[in-house]
Design a protein around this motif. Structure first.
Motif, PDB file in Angstrom:
ATOM      1  N   ASP A   1     -21.159 -32.747 -34.904  1.00 13.75           N
ATOM      2  CA  ASP A   1     -20.610 -33.017 -36.235  1.00 13.75           C
ATOM      3  C   ASP A   1     -19.119 -32.714 -36.171  1.00 13.75           C
ATOM      4  O   ASP A   1     -18.689 -31.580 -36.397  1.00 13.75           O
ATOM      5  N   ALA A   2     -18.332 -33.741 -35.836  1.00 16.01           N
ATOM      6  CA  ALA A   2     -16.896 -33.561 -35.649  1.00 16.01           C
ATOM      7  C   ALA A   2     -16.196 -33.145 -36.930  1.00 16.01           C
ATOM      8  O   ALA A   2     -15.120 -32.519 -36.875  1.00 16.01           O
ATOM      9  N   SER A   3     -16.778 -33.418 -38.073  1.00 19.10           N
ATOM     10  CA  SER A   3     -16.133 -33.059 -39.340  1.00 19.10           C
ATOM     11  C   SER A   3     -16.048 -31.551 -39.539  1.00 19.10           C
ATOM     12  O   SER A   3     -15.257 -31.077 -40.349  1.00 19.10           O
ATOM     13  N   ARG A   4     -16.816 -30.803 -38.787  1.00 20.89           N
ATOM     14  CA  ARG A   4     -16.813 -29.339 -38.915  1.00 20.89           C
ATOM     15  C   ARG A   4     -15.747 -28.677 -38.043  1.00 20.89           C
ATOM     16  O   ARG A   4     -15.549 -27.479 -38.112  1.00 20.89           O
TER      17      ARG A   4
ATOM     18  N   GLU B   1     -12.283 -27.442 -37.129  1.00 18.44           N
ATOM     19  CA  GLU B   1     -11.136 -27.063 -37.958  1.00 18.44           C
ATOM     20  C   GLU B   1      -9.834 -26.936 -37.173  1.00 18.44           C
ATOM     21  O   GLU B   1      -8.763 -27.043 -37.742  1.00 18.44           O
TER      22      GLU B   1
ATOM     23  N   ALA C   1     -11.813 -28.068 -31.040  1.00 14.92           N
ATOM     24  CA  ALA C   1     -12.073 -29.397 -30.500  1.00 14.92           C
ATOM     25  C   ALA C   1     -12.030 -29.380 -28.977  1.00 14.92           C
ATOM     26  O   ALA C   1     -12.904 -29.944 -28.309  1.00 14.92           O
TER      27      ALA C   1
END
Length: 101
Positions: free
Chosen positions: A3-6, A8, A13
């Motif tokens: 879940d790349a949206s998590r 920050e 990353a």
């Protein structure tokens, strides 16, 4: 699934990318071991390293999986093309060159 949206921070990353790279390398090493065995089986059965129908089937399957997971199928095809060509060359070291349908 990631879940790349998590993510920050860039550090997060990069850590996740490094972990995924390690997994990819481990899976490629597993694939290489299997291909080594495939070369032995092909040698036993008198088959060529390059089997065009199988190459096309693998590429088609990979492109379909890419579509299903949201990956650009052109990227998947390019990556697998390179990988397939590398492994065929490795098999040819055992089997010699020559095509068989």
């Amino acid at each position: 699934m990631v879940d790349a949206s998590r993510i920050e921070t860039l550090a997060q990353a990069r850590e996740m990318i490094d972990a995924l790279d390690a997994e990819l390398i481990a899976r490629l090493a597993d694939r290489a071991k299997i291909v080594s065995r495939v070369a032995q089986i092909k040698q036993r059965d008198g088959l060529a390293a390059r089997l065009p129908d199988r190459v096309e089937a693998v590429k088609s399957h990979v492109k379909q999986m890419a579509v299903e997971t949201g990956l650009d199928p052109a990227l998947a095809e390019r990556l697998w093309h390179e990988m397939i060509e590398y492994f065929i060359a490795e098999e040819e070291k055992v089997l010699g060159k020559g095509d068989q349908a």
